[in-house]
Design an enzyme around this catalytic site. Sequence first.
Site, PDB file in Angstrom:
ATOM      1  N   LYS A 145      23.767   0.737  26.018  1.00 50.99           N
ATOM      2  CA  LYS A 145      22.573   0.781  25.169  1.00 50.99           C
ATOM      3  C   LYS A 145      22.233   2.248  24.935  1.00 50.99           C
ATOM      4  O   LYS A 145      22.389   3.087  25.849  1.00 50.99           O
ATOM      5  CB  LYS A 145      21.437   0.058  25.903  1.00 50.99           C
ATOM      6  CG  LYS A 145      20.144  -0.098  25.131  1.00 50.99           C
ATOM      7  CD  LYS A 145      19.103  -0.841  25.988  1.00 50.99           C
ATOM      8  CE  LYS A 145      17.820  -1.137  25.238  1.00 50.99           C
ATOM      9  NZ  LYS A 145      16.865  -1.918  26.068  1.00 50.99           N
TER      10      LYS A 145
ATOM     11  N   SER B 296      15.158  -5.934  23.510  1.00 48.60           N
ATOM     12  CA  SER B 296      15.553  -4.721  22.808  1.00 48.60           C
ATOM     13  C   SER B 296      17.036  -4.369  22.977  1.00 48.60           C
ATOM     14  O   SER B 296      17.556  -3.558  22.228  1.00 48.60           O
ATOM     15  CB  SER B 296      14.702  -3.555  23.293  1.00 48.60           C
ATOM     16  OG  SER B 296      14.972  -3.283  24.650  1.00 48.60           O
TER      17      SER B 296
ATOM     18  N   SER C 143      14.175  -7.588  27.944  1.00 50.17           N
ATOM     19  CA  SER C 143      15.098  -6.956  26.996  1.00 50.17           C
ATOM     20  C   SER C 143      16.579  -7.076  27.339  1.00 50.17           C
ATOM     21  O   SER C 143      17.425  -6.735  26.516  1.00 50.17           O
ATOM     22  CB  SER C 143      14.748  -5.481  26.822  1.00 50.17           C
ATOM     23  OG  SER C 143      13.637  -5.356  25.970  1.00 50.17           O
TER      24      SER C 143
END
Lengths: 479, 488
Positions: free
Chosen positions: B79, B154, B178
């Site tokens: 990420k 996310s 997330s």
Amino acid sequence: MPVSDFQPVIGLEVHAQLLTQSKIFCGCSTAFGAEPNRNTCPVCLGMPGVLPVLNQRVVEFAVRTGLALECTVKKTSVWSRKNYFYPDLPKGYQITQYDQPICEHGRLVIDTPQGEKVIRVRRIHMEEDAGKNVHDASGGQSLVDLNRAGVPLLEIVSEPDLRDADEAVEYLKAMRDVLVYLGVNDGNLEEGSFRCDANVSVMPKGSSTYGQRCELKNLNSFRFLKQAIEYEISRQVDVIESGGKVDQETRLWDVNKGVTRSMRSKEEAHDYRYFPEPDLPPLHVSDAAIDAAAKALPELPRAKLTRFTSQYGLPAYDARILTAERPLADFFEACAAHYADAKKLSNWFLGELMRLLKEEGTPLSALRFTPAQLAELLGAVDKGTVSANAGKDVLGEMFRTGKAPADIIAEKGLAQVSDTGAIEAVVDDILAKNAGEVEKYRAGKKQVFGFFVGQVMRAMKGKGNPTLVNDLLKKKLGD
Amino acid sequence: MQLTDLTMLELAAKLAAGAVSSEEATRACLERIRQVDPKVRAFLRVDEEGALVAARASDARRKAGNPASPLDGVPVGLKDIFLTEGVETTAGSRILEGFVPPYDATVVRLLKEAGLPLVGKLNMDEFAMGSSNESSAYSLTHNPWDLTRTPGGSSGGSSAAVAAREVFGALGTDTGGSIRQPAALTNTVGLKPTYGRVSRFGIIAFASSLDQPGPMTRTVGDTAALLQLIARHDPQDATSAAVETPDYSADLEGGVRGLRLGVPREYFIEGMDPEVEASVREALREYERLGATLVDVSLPHTKYALATYYLIAPAEASSNLARYDGIRYGQRAKDARGLKELYAQTRERGFGPEVKRRIMLGTYALSAGYYDAYYLRAQKVRTLIREDFTKVFKDVDAVLSPTSPVPAFKLGEKVDDPLSMYLMDVFTLPCNLAGLPGLSVPCGFTKAGLPVGLQVLGRPFDEARLLRIARAYEREHDFFLRPAPLRG
Ligand SMILES: [Zn+2]
């Protein structure tokens, strides 16, 4: 009402940079004077993703200071974030302690013309220093130096127990002495490693309700502290006298104009949005750590001063000077262990030794002779081996070369003649050569005695033991 | 069968046997990214050069019989919230455009030391604020199971990349769900470890007391293996726990016979998707068949979790994001005059609407006069939520629930409705507030072919048991074998 009808009320906030090797939340050096931004890393630059790791030395120093100021050391204290924007504050918040500081409820005793006075210490907390903005006048640019960002600070807040500028100065001096004695701060106001803000208000004498206070900043010397407080007191009295009201605000001491001027009103004051720092768990200090710190606490300036007067029988004046700095006091005590007459020793310290230290700019730590050698020199003066005057020269030589006093006395031929026979021969000779003066003396003109002493000493190149010279002259002249 | 269809452990076995090289596996990922990422848009940046260098180094170690870890040579993605030395890191925000970190996050360093080639940086909601990846300033990531839908958020770039088999696994972060929610929406496994289990050092902070990084993979076994590499105490993170790391794979096949599994009534609510509920209820029956006892439990303060979360997380974020001021790194408004204008314009242009919304919420919650009513009260409720779990875990070994109340929704569907977006996290965020470990494991599909996730919550540092519970279910199903269709 004249100024004398008003009672000033003053509290001080002291900010002391701690003498740790590294910063409070990273491993960067705290050394002063490095090239801008040299002593930085991702943590103290506030890079994304960084986290603070507490330097345990900072806690040790805070605990030590808290104990010295007779505070309650809290077993649990909490870190908070103080949020505001400024270029010298890399994270946009300062990590500090807010509602749960590490130390509370302490005291510091100061001297006032009315005697000793206890000033209460409200709290002590740890925090990180900010960096420095450098405004480049020519280029119209502002530059940021973050070497100081993250240097550990102690903030020590007094209760509003001070009643005039002189007390404030006394308090600040006493505080500096304590911190320097503890080895936690260098006490340097000019370089800003020891700073103070003053909260000043006035109220009618006899009132118990404090007036509106103003916070004074930029007080980077004892003189400025005194001047700023005195100015501020008269300013506030003037405001009240002319029917106005003192506004709560932050005011800056203007060194050049000798006035305080408004920097920030209460309305403009920041909302710092304090909240507990989620990156640092609450700080726990164990009983064992507090006990260990208490045991390791050095004797503090005030206690030492008292002991110097009682143990060594020294006048307060001498004791105060000797204990002003810990290394000097320690050296005095080391010498006193080898030499019994403390007052005589003190005279040498206050006179010759301090003159030499000042003139040569030598720190005590770099002294080249030992306490035993200084004691030996004083013993030689006492015994008359060397005159007091010559002794000063010997000390100067010891100071510069580190040679033993006996060797210096021998090398320079400074030994005093205390051989009665040798002195007697010179005395006889002088009296024989000056029969006329001897007549006058015996006829009652006693002032001539000094002339004989001078002649004898000159003949002996100053090395005659003055006591023996005196005694022998008096004996020969028939007194 | 393509190389990229292998799980991490299958690839690791082939690497160990010398049947395939890390360079081949890495090139397979790069090729797959070239093929499918124009449709999925999971990657913000592909570090082809860096990944291949690491792969060749891994091959040399394997050849010398000296692998750095069981997963040495298995390519993974990160990420874009993890700082990578020398590789741009933006957290999906304009304000960090062009920011090249000078250091690696602790978990990045650990993965490098373990020999895993890092293929690139994955899209995310800006500063991890969002549940659909739509708040990213850079691109829209599409769900490989239906390209018109969100991959969740996310960590939506991570879930999409793993589901599309562009990488063998990825790391995400989880502040309110997330990792778990995107895993549920993409038929992948995602684990949020116990707060403090994995270092946060070098991870761009959203809400410091809630953030936790974790693995996102296709199988439970892969998640255990990846967690093994990153779960350890980090002296650079003061909130990192000094707890010993167990062997997460040792008891993986231990089954659930005799375990007591709690089913909280507050997690089966009005308005949740009936197909999601049906899948999860079917999974619960499966656990009973496998020998577990289901226990009806109550977590009474669940209804306050959303409000509590949306005070605490924005409050911390408002402070954490103050450092993006244009002074030292990232973007700066070039034409600003004076300091205030510099701050205002830099942040006005640099932050997107969701980030600004949360900064304002948080700033308000911390303001003088409001702190007690909002932030302080939220912290008290947080304690009550934690105590709910503590009580329940005296009676049960783990808690089961849906991960997300709905399957993947259409891109654009909730963008203008922040409140309904916030509701996506209603089952995941109590776990963050309580600091507990939570995991999402695939538990079927809706009729339209959208994945459904089952959430398993456990006691602090009980990740091994969560993995074992998830694995017991996974063993009975082949959901993880199914390839995503990559169609819209
Ligand atoms: Zn540093």
